[in-house]
Design a protein around this motif. Structure first.
Motif, short mmCIF file in Angstrom:
data_model
loop_
_atom_site.label_atom_id
_atom_site.label_comp_id
_atom_site.label_asym_id
_atom_site.label_seq_id
_atom_site.Cartn_x
_atom_site.Cartn_y
_atom_site.Cartn_z
N GLN A 1 25.37 -2.34 -1.59
CA GLN A 1 25.55 -0.81 0.03
C GLN A 1 27.17 -1.25 0.65
O GLN A 1 27.26 0.16 0.86
N ASP A 2 28.12 -1.68 0.49
CA ASP A 2 29.23 -1.88 0.81
C ASP A 2 29.85 -2.72 0.23
O ASP A 2 29.42 -3.66 -0.40
N ILE A 3 31.68 -2.11 0.87
CA ILE A 3 32.43 -3.96 0.55
C ILE A 3 31.89 -5.20 0.60
O ILE A 3 32.01 -5.65 -0.27
N HIS A 4 30.99 -5.97 1.66
CA HIS A 4 30.54 -6.79 1.81
C HIS A 4 29.80 -7.16 1.14
O HIS A 4 29.30 -8.47 0.46
N ASP A 5 28.84 -6.35 0.22
CA ASP A 5 27.96 -6.65 -1.09
C ASP A 5 28.48 -6.62 -2.33
O ASP A 5 27.94 -7.11 -3.52
N LEU A 6 29.96 -6.80 -2.73
CA LEU A 6 31.18 -6.49 -3.67
C LEU A 6 31.99 -7.97 -3.60
O LEU A 6 32.46 -8.00 -2.93
N ASP A 7 31.58 -9.00 -4.95
CA ASP A 7 31.64 -9.74 -5.26
C ASP A 7 33.01 -9.62 -5.75
O ASP A 7 33.94 -8.41 -5.48
N GLU A 8 33.85 -10.21 -5.82
CA GLU A 8 35.94 -10.38 -6.19
C GLU A 8 35.45 -9.78 -7.05
O GLU A 8 36.48 -8.12 -7.88
N ALA A 9 35.21 -9.59 -8.13
CA ALA A 9 34.93 -8.86 -9.99
C ALA A 9 34.85 -7.69 -10.05
O ALA A 9 35.11 -7.25 -10.33
N LEU A 10 33.57 -7.49 -9.49
CA LEU A 10 33.18 -5.84 -8.95
C LEU A 10 34.37 -5.46 -8.03
O LEU A 10 34.74 -4.01 -8.43
N CYS A 11 35.13 -5.88 -6.93
CA CYS A 11 35.93 -5.14 -6.57
C CYS A 11 36.73 -5.01 -7.09
O CYS A 11 37.67 -3.76 -6.94
N ALA A 12 37.77 -5.68 -7.77
CA ALA A 12 38.50 -5.51 -8.84
C ALA A 12 38.40 -4.70 -9.92
O ALA A 12 39.33 -3.67 -10.17
N SER A 13 37.29 -4.87 -10.65
CA SER A 13 37.24 -3.40 -11.01
C SER A 13 36.23 -1.74 -11.13
O SER A 13 37.81 -1.81 -11.39
N MET A 14 36.43 -2.24 -9.57
CA MET A 14 36.37 -0.32 -8.45
C MET A 14 38.02 -0.40 -8.72
O MET A 14 38.34 1.46 -8.64
N PHE A 15 38.61 -1.06 -8.00
CA PHE A 15 39.93 -0.52 -7.57
C PHE A 15 40.87 -0.19 -9.48
O PHE A 15 41.41 0.61 -9.65
N ASN A 16 40.86 -1.08 -10.11
CA ASN A 16 41.20 -1.47 -11.36
C ASN A 16 40.68 0.46 -11.68
O ASN A 16 41.28 1.19 -12.42
N LEU A 17 40.24 0.61 -11.71
CA LEU A 17 39.22 2.58 -12.60
C LEU A 17 40.45 3.15 -11.47
O LEU A 17 40.30 4.23 -11.84
N ALA A 18 39.91 3.34 -9.88
CA ALA A 18 40.23 3.99 -9.31
C ALA A 18 42.52 3.73 -9.29
O ALA A 18 42.86 4.78 -9.64
N ARG A 19 42.94 2.96 -9.72
CA ARG A 19 43.92 2.60 -10.27
C ARG A 19 44.32 3.55 -12.34
O ARG A 19 45.36 4.25 -11.93
N ARG A 20 43.19 3.47 -12.70
CA ARG A 20 43.58 4.65 -13.85
C ARG A 20 42.97 5.47 -13.32
O ARG A 20 43.95 6.44 -14.13
N ILE A 21 42.14 5.78 -12.51
CA ILE A 21 41.24 7.62 -11.79
C ILE A 21 43.17 8.57 -11.70
O ILE A 21 43.49 8.77 -11.47
N SER A 22 44.77 7.31 -11.02
CA SER A 22 45.17 7.55 -9.85
C SER A 22 46.26 7.93 -11.19
O SER A 22 47.01 8.64 -11.13
N GLY A 23 46.33 6.87 -12.23
CA GLY A 23 47.38 7.41 -13.57
C GLY A 23 46.65 9.11 -13.64
O GLY A 23 47.58 9.56 -14.53
N LEU A 24 45.22 8.84 -14.29
CA LEU A 24 44.99 10.55 -14.94
C LEU A 24 45.47 11.28 -14.03
O LEU A 24 46.37 12.76 -14.32
N LEU A 25 45.19 11.52 -12.75
CA LEU A 25 45.67 12.54 -12.16
C LEU A 25 47.66 12.93 -12.35
O LEU A 25 47.91 14.48 -12.24
N ARG A 26 48.09 12.04 -11.86
CA ARG A 26 49.62 12.05 -12.24
C ARG A 26 50.09 12.33 -13.08
O ARG A 26 50.84 13.69 -13.66
N ASP A 27 49.41 12.06 -14.07
CA ASP A 27 49.29 12.56 -15.22
C ASP A 27 49.21 13.55 -15.95
O ASP A 27 49.40 14.73 -17.23
N SER A 28 48.29 14.51 -15.16
CA SER A 28 47.44 15.74 -15.63
C SER A 28 48.27 16.99 -15.17
O SER A 28 49.75 16.27 -14.77
N ALA A 29 47.41 18.15 -15.24
CA ALA A 29 48.35 18.60 -14.60
C ALA A 29 47.53 19.91 -13.66
O ALA A 29 47.74 20.03 -12.24
#
Length: 178
Positions: free
Chosen positions: A73-101
């Motif tokens: 439902q929300d951030i309080h339902d995320l364990d550490e592994a899932l939270c880390a996974s979300m932020f790692n994917l967000a970091r990847r997306i950020s890099g894709l945006l940075r390196d794209s047109a």
């Protein structure tokens, strides 16, 4: 928070940044359906625990939502592994945006918890919003007076684990969640 759109952008958007609400032709998209591939979405990346897809009513081109595959439902339902996974994917997306047109001078990451905070899609999700100096988007907030050092110290005392343990023994949570 108020969303300001640049001139010429669609003024009838069904999206408010803090809500996580996405719609397509007036129909609300449910993130579980997108994860299950029973609803259309433009996926751009994924990992074992999360899926990232373009927001259907973006602030700017490239605005992406990172959603756990398992319904949470929300951030309080995320364990550490899932939270880390979300932020790692967000970091990847950020890099894709940075390196794209895709125009992207900066990035906002945002997650809302609860209706008062603007969450209307109750499946945890993290916005990755590409930003540009002239994009016309802003957060407009009413700021109360800055707290004094004493007020900050009192707030910190209330947030420390020993104070929280005592408070939970004596009263329901002031935030409405545990």
């Amino acid at each position: 928070m108020t969303r300001h759109r640049p001139p010429g952008r669609n003024q009838s958007s069904h999206f408010t940044l803090a809500t996580g609400h996405a719609s397509h032709h007036g129909r609300e998209l449910h993130f579980c359906d997108i994860v299950a591939d029973t609803a259309d979405a433009t996926r751009i990346a994924s990992n074992d625990l999360c899926v990232a897809f373009l927001d259907s009513s973006p602030i700017n081109p490239g605005h992406t939502l990172v959603v756990p595959r398992a319904h949470r439902q929300d951030i309080h339902d995320l364990d550490e592994a899932l939270c880390a996974s979300m932020f790692n994917l967000a970091r990847r997306i950020s890099g894709l945006l940075r390196d794209s047109a895709v125009p992207c001078e900066a990035i906002n990451l945002l997650m809302s918890k609860g209706a008062i905070a603007g969450q209307s899609q109750f499946h945890a999700h993290l916005h990755v919003v590409p930003r540009n100096k002239s994009d016309g988007f802003s957060f407009v907030e009413q700021h109360p007076a800055r707290p004094t050092g004493t007020e900050l110290a009192e707030t910190a005392r209330l947030l420390r684990p020993e104070a929280m343990a005592r408070a939970q023994q004596h009263a329901p949570s002031a935030c409405g969640f545990s």
